[in-house]
Design a protein around this motif. Structure first.
Motif, mmCIF file in Angstrom:
data_model
loop_
_atom_site.group_PDB
_atom_site.id
_atom_site.type_symbol
_atom_site.label_atom_id
_atom_site.label_comp_id
_atom_site.label_asym_id
_atom_site.label_seq_id
_atom_site.Cartn_x
_atom_site.Cartn_y
_atom_site.Cartn_z
ATOM 1 N N VAL A 1 0.847 -1.357 0.157
ATOM 2 C CA VAL A 1 -0.011 -0.072 0.081
ATOM 3 C C VAL A 1 0.904 1.465 -0.095
ATOM 4 C CG1 VAL A 1 -1.882 -1.099 1.054
ATOM 5 C CG2 VAL A 1 -0.437 0.219 2.488
ATOM 6 N N ALA A 2 2.089 0.966 -0.203
ATOM 7 C CA ALA A 2 3.154 2.126 0.007
ATOM 8 C C ALA A 2 2.765 3.407 -0.936
ATOM 9 C CB ALA A 2 4.501 2.107 -0.173
ATOM 10 N N GLY A 3 2.387 3.068 -2.393
ATOM 11 C CA GLY A 3 1.906 3.904 -3.266
ATOM 12 C C GLY A 3 0.418 4.057 -3.634
ATOM 13 N N ALA A 4 -0.420 3.479 -2.619
ATOM 14 C CA ALA A 4 -1.844 3.223 -3.056
ATOM 15 C C ALA A 4 -2.668 4.568 -2.811
ATOM 16 C CB ALA A 4 -2.158 2.141 -2.050
ATOM 17 N N THR A 5 -3.735 4.605 -3.798
ATOM 18 C CA THR A 5 -4.699 5.784 -3.738
ATOM 19 C C THR A 5 -5.341 5.824 -2.558
ATOM 20 O OG1 THR A 5 -4.943 5.735 -5.987
ATOM 21 C CG2 THR A 5 -6.639 6.483 -4.839
ATOM 22 N N ARG A 6 -5.333 6.955 -1.755
ATOM 23 C CA ARG A 6 -6.314 7.210 -0.752
ATOM 24 C C ARG A 6 -5.720 6.134 0.688
ATOM 25 N NH1 ARG A 6 -10.432 5.162 -2.803
ATOM 26 N NH2 ARG A 6 -11.548 4.562 -0.741
ATOM 27 N N ARG A 7 -4.545 5.815 0.562
ATOM 28 C CA ARG A 7 -4.101 4.923 1.507
ATOM 29 C C ARG A 7 -4.306 5.260 2.819
ATOM 30 N NH1 ARG A 7 -0.816 4.459 5.748
ATOM 31 N NH2 ARG A 7 0.559 2.897 5.982
ATOM 32 N N ASP A 8 -4.227 6.388 3.410
ATOM 33 C CA ASP A 8 -4.315 6.585 4.954
ATOM 34 C C ASP A 8 -5.684 6.690 5.235
ATOM 35 O OD1 ASP A 8 -1.625 7.060 5.049
ATOM 36 O OD2 ASP A 8 -1.937 9.163 5.012
ATOM 37 N N GLU A 9 -6.720 7.098 4.211
ATOM 38 C CA GLU A 9 -8.072 6.870 4.570
ATOM 39 C C GLU A 9 -8.682 5.363 4.363
ATOM 40 O OE1 GLU A 9 -12.253 7.628 2.072
ATOM 41 O OE2 GLU A 9 -10.540 8.645 1.271
ATOM 42 N N VAL A 10 -7.873 4.670 3.513
ATOM 43 C CA VAL A 10 -8.554 3.184 3.561
ATOM 44 C C VAL A 10 -8.055 2.510 4.650
ATOM 45 C CG1 VAL A 10 -7.934 1.040 2.390
ATOM 46 C CG2 VAL A 10 -8.571 3.190 0.961
ATOM 47 N N VAL A 11 -6.603 2.998 5.217
ATOM 48 C CA VAL A 11 -6.120 2.225 6.249
ATOM 49 C C VAL A 11 -7.072 2.631 7.641
ATOM 50 C CG1 VAL A 11 -4.138 2.154 7.958
ATOM 51 C CG2 VAL A 11 -3.850 1.743 5.336
ATOM 52 N N ALA A 12 -7.517 3.777 7.809
ATOM 53 C CA ALA A 12 -8.285 4.392 8.814
ATOM 54 C C ALA A 12 -9.564 3.617 8.818
ATOM 55 C CB ALA A 12 -8.248 5.886 8.862
ATOM 56 N N ASN A 13 -10.077 3.473 7.581
ATOM 57 C CA ASN A 13 -11.416 2.647 7.591
ATOM 58 C C ASN A 13 -11.392 1.255 8.025
ATOM 59 O OD1 ASN A 13 -12.954 4.914 6.552
ATOM 60 N ND2 ASN A 13 -12.795 4.314 4.497
ATOM 61 N N ILE A 14 -10.270 0.551 7.456
ATOM 62 C CA ILE A 14 -9.842 -0.765 8.049
ATOM 63 C C ILE A 14 -9.633 -0.796 9.690
ATOM 64 C CG2 ILE A 14 -8.394 -2.849 7.879
ATOM 65 C CD1 ILE A 14 -7.946 -1.878 4.875
ATOM 66 N N ALA A 15 -8.884 -0.036 9.900
ATOM 67 C CA ALA A 15 -8.907 -0.006 11.377
ATOM 68 C C ALA A 15 -10.006 0.295 12.339
ATOM 69 C CB ALA A 15 -7.798 1.142 11.847
ATOM 70 N N GLY A 16 -11.011 1.049 11.691
ATOM 71 C CA GLY A 16 -12.214 1.142 12.263
ATOM 72 C C GLY A 16 -12.894 -0.163 12.331
ATOM 73 N N LEU A 17 -13.070 -0.891 11.265
ATOM 74 C CA LEU A 17 -13.620 -1.810 11.124
ATOM 75 C C LEU A 17 -13.322 -3.128 11.846
ATOM 76 C CD1 LEU A 17 -14.272 -2.004 7.254
ATOM 77 C CD2 LEU A 17 -15.978 -1.811 8.957
ATOM 78 N N ILE A 18 -11.816 -3.154 12.343
ATOM 79 C CA ILE A 18 -11.046 -3.965 13.026
ATOM 80 C C ILE A 18 -11.800 -3.801 14.318
ATOM 81 C CG2 ILE A 18 -8.876 -4.723 14.026
ATOM 82 C CD1 ILE A 18 -7.588 -4.191 11.083
ATOM 83 N N GLU A 19 -11.597 -2.547 14.761
ATOM 84 C CA GLU A 19 -12.122 -2.161 16.379
ATOM 85 C C GLU A 19 -13.474 -2.858 16.273
ATOM 86 O OE1 GLU A 19 -12.063 -1.344 20.142
ATOM 87 O OE2 GLU A 19 -10.544 -1.426 18.943
ATOM 88 N N LYS A 20 -14.458 -2.417 15.271
ATOM 89 C CA LYS A 20 -15.756 -2.675 15.459
ATOM 90 C C LYS A 20 -15.723 -4.238 15.595
ATOM 91 C CE LYS A 20 -20.317 -2.257 12.957
ATOM 92 N NZ LYS A 20 -20.967 -1.522 12.020
#
Length: 186
Positions: A22-41
């Motif tokens: 994901v180093a050069g991925a589009t919207r990397r930080d947003e996507v990672v944050a969304n995944i982090a939220g789903l993991i917590e949920k």
């Protein structure tokens, strides 16, 4: 509605959210944050979180590129599936892990949209799973130099066509992070 009997549970699948992927991925930080939220949920709702980690000649096992991004913290008790192919089921223990957890429905996140995510979505559906793609929790890099559409179009197209997938006795669909319901059948 999965075709599996006695597998009523849902799991969150976190596919290849690794530094080098994901180093050069589009919207990397947003996507990672969304995944982090789903993991917590998922953890709060006692939904299994299953981690998938890719390695190959370009992504050496044990390297910094191979490691999961630092924003996502795997708990040791959460299953880790190592893979060498795009489809997370191919030549891995994923089916065994999911069967042991009684999982017949997957909520899929990760990278890359046009490779491992698409392969895993189709691999799961043809194997009998209900499969939900989280539309704002997957990403890809820019491969336009090789003739691919721009990343935003790849992601949008994948979200569109997965929203209309189905198979006998199975369902699929695309939802946003905010609309993920681990308890609901789609």
């Amino acid at each position: 509605m999965t075709i599996f009997e006695n597998r009523p549970h849902t799991a969150l699948l976190v596919v290849d959210v690794q530094n080098g992927v994901v180093a050069g991925a589009t919207r990397r930080d947003e996507v990672v944050a969304n995944i982090a939220g789903l993991i917590e949920k998922a953890r709060q709702e006692d939904v299994p979180v299953v981690w998938v980690q890719h390695s190959d000649d370009g992504l050496a096992q044990g390297s910094d590129d191979w490691r999961f991004v630092p924003e996502l913290k795997r708990i040791d008790a959460e299953p880790l599936v190592e893979k060498n192919y795009g489809d997370s089921f191919e030549a891995t223990e994923l089916e065994t892990v999911l069967s042991g957890l009684g999982v017949g429905r997957l909520v899929v996140t990760g990278a890359q949209t046009d490779a491992c995510i698409r392969s895993t979505l189709h691999g799961a559906l043809v194997r009998g799973y209900d499969v939900i793609l989280v539309g704002d929790a997957h990403t890809t890099e820019d491969l336009t130099a090789w003739g691919a559409p721009p990343p935003a179009q790849v992601i949008a197209h994948t979200n569109l066509y997965w929203a209309h997938q189905s198979a006998p006795g199975r369902t699929a669909g695309t939802v946003t992070t905010a609309d993920v319901n681990f308890a609901a059948a789609s």
